[in-house]
Design a protein around this motif. Structure first.
Motif, PDB file in Angstrom:
ATOM      1  N   ALA A  91       0.836  -1.205   0.000  1.00  0.00           N
ATOM      2  CA  ALA A  91       0.000   0.000   0.000  1.00  0.00           C
ATOM      3  C   ALA A  91       0.871   1.256   0.000  1.00  0.00           C
ATOM      4  O   ALA A  91       0.598   2.209  -0.738  1.00  0.00           O
ATOM      5  CB  ALA A  91      -0.943  -0.004   1.202  1.00  0.00           C
ATOM      6  N   GLY A 134       2.497   1.651  -3.400  1.00  0.00           N
ATOM      7  CA  GLY A 134       1.486   2.067  -4.360  1.00  0.00           C
ATOM      8  C   GLY A 134       1.203   3.553  -4.317  1.00  0.00           C
ATOM      9  O   GLY A 134       0.990   4.188  -5.349  1.00  0.00           O
ATOM     10  N   ARG A 135       1.211   4.112  -3.131  1.00  0.00           N
ATOM     11  CA  ARG A 135       0.943   5.556  -3.012  1.00  0.00           C
ATOM     12  C   ARG A 135       2.224   6.395  -3.049  1.00  0.00           C
ATOM     13  O   ARG A 135       2.193   7.603  -2.904  1.00  0.00           O
ATOM     14  CB  ARG A 135       0.091   5.850  -1.791  1.00  0.00           C
ATOM     15  CG  ARG A 135       0.717   5.637  -0.470  1.00  0.00           C
ATOM     16  CD  ARG A 135      -0.221   6.022   0.696  1.00  0.00           C
ATOM     17  NE  ARG A 135       0.426   5.747   1.938  1.00  0.00           N
ATOM     18  CZ  ARG A 135       0.396   4.572   2.573  1.00  0.00           C
ATOM     19  NH1 ARG A 135      -0.300   3.580   2.075  1.00  0.00           N
ATOM     20  NH2 ARG A 135       1.056   4.409   3.707  1.00  0.00           N
ATOM     21  N   ASP A 189       4.907   6.225  -1.002  1.00  0.00           N
ATOM     22  CA  ASP A 189       5.542   6.500   0.289  1.00  0.00           C
ATOM     23  C   ASP A 189       6.627   5.448   0.515  1.00  0.00           C
ATOM     24  O   ASP A 189       6.446   4.475   1.242  1.00  0.00           O
ATOM     25  CB  ASP A 189       4.498   6.470   1.414  1.00  0.00           C
ATOM     26  CG  ASP A 189       5.074   6.908   2.749  1.00  0.00           C
ATOM     27  OD1 ASP A 189       6.321   7.013   2.881  1.00  0.00           O
ATOM     28  OD2 ASP A 189       4.268   7.140   3.676  1.00  0.00           O
ATOM     29  N   HIS A 219      -6.171   0.403  -7.009  1.00  0.00           N
ATOM     30  CA  HIS A 219      -6.320   1.854  -7.109  1.00  0.00           C
ATOM     31  C   HIS A 219      -5.064   2.678  -6.839  1.00  0.00           C
ATOM     32  O   HIS A 219      -4.763   3.578  -7.634  1.00  0.00           O
ATOM     33  CB  HIS A 219      -7.498   2.311  -6.244  1.00  0.00           C
ATOM     34  CG  HIS A 219      -8.791   1.745  -6.739  1.00  0.00           C
ATOM     35  ND1 HIS A 219      -9.403   2.185  -7.889  1.00  0.00           N
ATOM     36  CD2 HIS A 219      -9.551   0.726  -6.272  1.00  0.00           C
ATOM     37  CE1 HIS A 219     -10.490   1.483  -8.107  1.00  0.00           C
ATOM     38  NE2 HIS A 219     -10.611   0.582  -7.138  1.00  0.00           N
ATOM     39  N   PRO A 220      -4.305   2.427  -5.769  1.00  0.00           N
ATOM     40  CA  PRO A 220      -3.092   3.242  -5.604  1.00  0.00           C
ATOM     41  C   PRO A 220      -2.111   3.059  -6.762  1.00  0.00           C
ATOM     42  O   PRO A 220      -1.441   3.992  -7.180  1.00  0.00           O
ATOM     43  CB  PRO A 220      -2.487   2.742  -4.293  1.00  0.00           C
ATOM     44  CG  PRO A 220      -3.568   2.011  -3.591  1.00  0.00           C
ATOM     45  CD  PRO A 220      -4.506   1.513  -4.650  1.00  0.00           C
ATOM     46  N   TRP A 221      -2.055   1.856  -7.287  1.00  0.00           N
ATOM     47  CA  TRP A 221      -1.150   1.554  -8.391  1.00  0.00           C
ATOM     48  C   TRP A 221      -1.658   2.177  -9.688  1.00  0.00           C
ATOM     49  O   TRP A 221      -0.857   2.577 -10.532  1.00  0.00           O
ATOM     50  CB  TRP A 221      -0.975   0.049  -8.511  1.00  0.00           C
ATOM     51  CG  TRP A 221      -0.303  -0.503  -7.292  1.00  0.00           C
ATOM     52  CD1 TRP A 221      -0.904  -0.888  -6.123  1.00  0.00           C
ATOM     53  CD2 TRP A 221       1.092  -0.657  -7.087  1.00  0.00           C
ATOM     54  NE1 TRP A 221       0.047  -1.285  -5.218  1.00  0.00           N
ATOM     55  CE2 TRP A 221       1.277  -1.161  -5.789  1.00  0.00           C
ATOM     56  CE3 TRP A 221       2.206  -0.440  -7.892  1.00  0.00           C
ATOM     57  CZ2 TRP A 221       2.530  -1.438  -5.267  1.00  0.00           C
ATOM     58  CZ3 TRP A 221       3.458  -0.713  -7.377  1.00  0.00           C
ATOM     59  CH2 TRP A 221       3.614  -1.204  -6.075  1.00  0.00           C
ATOM     60  N   SER A 230      -3.209   5.028  -9.824  1.00  0.00           N
ATOM     61  CA  SER A 230      -2.806   6.438  -9.705  1.00  0.00           C
ATOM     62  C   SER A 230      -1.327   6.619 -10.014  1.00  0.00           C
ATOM     63  O   SER A 230      -0.949   7.529 -10.755  1.00  0.00           O
ATOM     64  CB  SER A 230      -3.094   6.955  -8.295  1.00  0.00           C
ATOM     65  OG  SER A 230      -4.468   6.969  -8.054  1.00  0.00           O
ATOM     66  N   ARG A 231      -0.512   5.762  -9.438  1.00  0.00           N
ATOM     67  CA  ARG A 231       0.934   5.889  -9.644  1.00  0.00           C
ATOM     68  C   ARG A 231       1.301   5.702 -11.111  1.00  0.00           C
ATOM     69  O   ARG A 231       2.038   6.515 -11.686  1.00  0.00           O
ATOM     70  CB  ARG A 231       1.658   4.861  -8.770  1.00  0.00           C
ATOM     71  CG  ARG A 231       3.149   4.997  -8.831  1.00  0.00           C
ATOM     72  CD  ARG A 231       3.813   4.110  -7.815  1.00  0.00           C
ATOM     73  NE  ARG A 231       5.156   3.819  -8.276  1.00  0.00           N
ATOM     74  CZ  ARG A 231       5.894   2.823  -7.858  1.00  0.00           C
ATOM     75  NH1 ARG A 231       5.444   2.008  -6.936  1.00  0.00           N
ATOM     76  NH2 ARG A 231       7.098   2.633  -8.338  1.00  0.00           N
ATOM     77  N   ASN A 248      -0.016   8.683 -13.181  1.00  0.00           N
ATOM     78  CA  ASN A 248       0.826   9.878 -13.005  1.00  0.00           C
ATOM     79  C   ASN A 248       2.100   9.774 -13.827  1.00  0.00           C
ATOM     80  O   ASN A 248       2.522  10.748 -14.468  1.00  0.00           O
ATOM     81  CB  ASN A 248       1.167  10.087 -11.530  1.00  0.00           C
ATOM     82  CG  ASN A 248      -0.017  10.515 -10.707  1.00  0.00           C
ATOM     83  OD1 ASN A 248      -1.015  11.028 -11.235  1.00  0.00           O
ATOM     84  ND2 ASN A 248       0.056  10.299  -9.410  1.00  0.00           N
TER      85      ASN A 248
END
Length: 192
Positions: free
Chosen positions: A22, A25-26, A28, A165-167, A169-170, A173
């Protein structure tokens, strides 16, 4: 009685791995590094910690992205020493992807291609998409925007299909950043 602490450790390691994914993915990477290192210290595969095998690329990626390059390389060396890649095609993909992430720029393309060429790697679409994302990111940062779009688009498609979802976005981007890089490349070409 002995099984209770062992089960608790397995649950803890599984939870740490999920938190690592997680965090990566975001974006961090520092937090991801802390979580991954709690499962498997850099450069070591602790006996009887099965999750250490599957957090290996997470640890390497997080270490490389937080300037812990010595730790990333130590973990790649430990993967080689332990023969992780020989255990399964999935682990071969993770080990090869880890090596590509941690290596110097000169060898990255060849190593990423080797990772994506691991026979049977397509059986693990999430892991393969992560390697494609890392490859696309590396290509974009080395000013190969058009080449990076191929890998970033493929990774994004898989993440969307999986609902990661976080992936999403990454990868999205990174893909959008290639448009800026591509227009910059075009401007340089016209000036020359």
């Amino acid at each position: 009685m002995l099984a209770i602490p062992r089960r608790a450790r397995n649950v803890l390691h599984g939870t740490l791995h999920a938190r690592t994914l997680a965090a990566i993915g975001r974006g961090d990477f520092e937090q991801a590094y802390q979580f991954a290192a709690a499962v498997s210290p850099p450069g070591k595969f602790v006996s009887h910690v099965g999750e250490a095998l599957f957090v290996c690329m997470d640890l390497v990626e997080a270490a490389a992205r937080t300037d812990h390059l010595d730790e990333a390389n130590a973990h790649v060396a430990a993967m080689r020493e332990e023969g992780i890649a020989a255990l399964s095609p999935r682990l071969a993909l993770l080990a090869a992807g880890s090596e590509a992430i941690a290596c110097p720029e000169d060898y990255a393309i060849e190593l990423f291609e080797q990772a994506l060429g691991v026979p049977g790697a397509d059986r693990w679409p999430f892991d393969r998409a992560r390697v494609q994302l890392a490859y696309g990111e590396r290509l974009r940062r080395s000013r190969s925007a058009s080449s990076s779009r191929i890998h970033l688009s493929a990774a994004l498609e898989v993440f969307e299909r999986l609902g990661a979802h976080p992936w999403i976005s990454r990868a999205g981007n990174e893909l959008r950043a290639t448009a800026t890089a591509r227009s910059h490349e075009s401007g340089l070409t016209r000036k020359n």
